[in-house]
Design an enzyme around this catalytic site. Structure first.
Site, mmCIF file in Angstrom:
data_model
loop_
_atom_site.group_PDB
_atom_site.id
_atom_site.type_symbol
_atom_site.label_atom_id
_atom_site.label_comp_id
_atom_site.label_asym_id
_atom_site.label_seq_id
_atom_site.Cartn_x
_atom_site.Cartn_y
_atom_site.Cartn_z
ATOM 1 N N VAL A 82 0.842 -1.191 0.000
ATOM 2 C CA VAL A 82 0.000 0.000 0.000
ATOM 3 C C VAL A 82 0.883 1.249 0.000
ATOM 4 O O VAL A 82 1.724 1.422 0.889
ATOM 5 C CB VAL A 82 -0.958 -0.001 1.211
ATOM 6 C CG1 VAL A 82 -1.766 1.294 1.249
ATOM 7 C CG2 VAL A 82 -1.886 -1.215 1.142
ATOM 8 N N LYS A 83 0.668 2.082 -1.008
ATOM 9 C CA LYS A 83 1.480 3.290 -1.142
ATOM 10 C C LYS A 83 0.733 4.445 -0.475
ATOM 11 O O LYS A 83 -0.443 4.681 -0.753
ATOM 12 C CB LYS A 83 1.694 3.570 -2.627
ATOM 13 C CG LYS A 83 2.961 4.312 -2.962
ATOM 14 C CD LYS A 83 3.141 4.308 -4.468
ATOM 15 C CE LYS A 83 4.319 5.111 -4.902
ATOM 16 N NZ LYS A 83 4.332 5.267 -6.360
ATOM 17 N N VAL A 84 1.455 5.135 0.411
ATOM 18 C CA VAL A 84 0.848 6.165 1.256
ATOM 19 C C VAL A 84 1.673 7.444 1.119
ATOM 20 O O VAL A 84 2.908 7.373 1.132
ATOM 21 C CB VAL A 84 0.885 5.670 2.729
ATOM 22 C CG1 VAL A 84 0.375 6.716 3.670
ATOM 23 C CG2 VAL A 84 0.102 4.373 2.887
#
Ligand code: E4P
Length: 217
Positions: A82-84
């Site tokens: 998951v890219k945050v």
């Protein structure tokens, strides 16, 4: 060094995966928009093409929204990361994802202090944007060196993922600076194979070989 492709072009990805040199994939909202396809569909297809980590970016700006989106993206396939974004909310979400065992890639990192916070939050990967820093008149590669030193000083296991790579020279410099990974646009990945002296040398060797009239098989 792990080499990732920065793309949502699955035709190009399929082709480059055959080299055995692609360790993972990163995407971002701009690349999803460029694909013209539903995000979940593209991410699922990419996850089926590569065994390694595939970054899929949340779009929410609030913590609860990031957590809900991240959990949904992580459920697409076991190799989703998951890219945050590197914001205060992004790092709060990153800490919670770490508790839940969801891998994260903290993106849009432009300073060593941001990278320090991401590691403390438990990020799996930190993405310093080299090319965009260079565009801004700064030295992107210096940032990789600073993050390497800080992570080594304290034993953080967050992996440095050099991003916004524009040239083969960026890849070399990131490797020399101790980056764990680099995410590379397909055209730059292709350029990594090439050198004019390789072409010239091979042309000469093949011409000379033809003169021998021999066959190895
Ligand atoms: C990777 O995670 C980033 O999305 C990407 O490298 C950004 O590159 P750009 O600055 O060329 O858009």
């Amino acid at each position: 060094m792990q080499l990732f492709l920065d793309t949502t072009d699955t035709a190009v990805l399929k082709d480059l995966v055959t080299t055995g040199l692609v360790d993972g994939v990163t995407t971002n909202p701009t690349l999803i928009a460029k694909s013209g396809r539903p995000m979940a569909e593209v991410i699922a297809e990419i996850c089926g093409l590569v065994e390694g980590p595939v970054s899929a970016e949340v779009a929410a700006m609030d913590v609860e929204g990031m957590l809900a989106e991240g959990r949904k993206l992580a459920a697409i396939a076991p190799n989703v990361v998951v890219k945050v974004p590197l914001t205060r909310n992004g790092l709060i979400a990153t800490r919670e994802f770490a508790v839940e065992g969801i891998q994260t890639n903290v993106t849009l990192c432009f300073s060593a202090s941001q990278a320090l916070l991401a590691a403390k939050a438990g990020a799996s990967y930190i993405s310093p944007f080299i090319g965009r820093l260079d565009d801004h008149g700064a030295d992107g590669m210096e940032l990789i060196s600073e993050i390497r030193a800080i992570y080594d000083n304290y034993g953080y296991d967050t992996e440095i993922l050099a991003a916004s790579i524009r040239t083969p020279a960026h890849v070399t410099a990131a490797a020399l600076a101790g980056s764990d990974c680099a995410t590379i646009p397909p055209a730059t990945f292709e350029a990594l194979f090439k050198h004019p002296l390789t072409d010239k040398g091979l042309e000469q060797f093949m011409a000379d070989w033809a003169k021998t009239g021999q066959s190895i098989l």
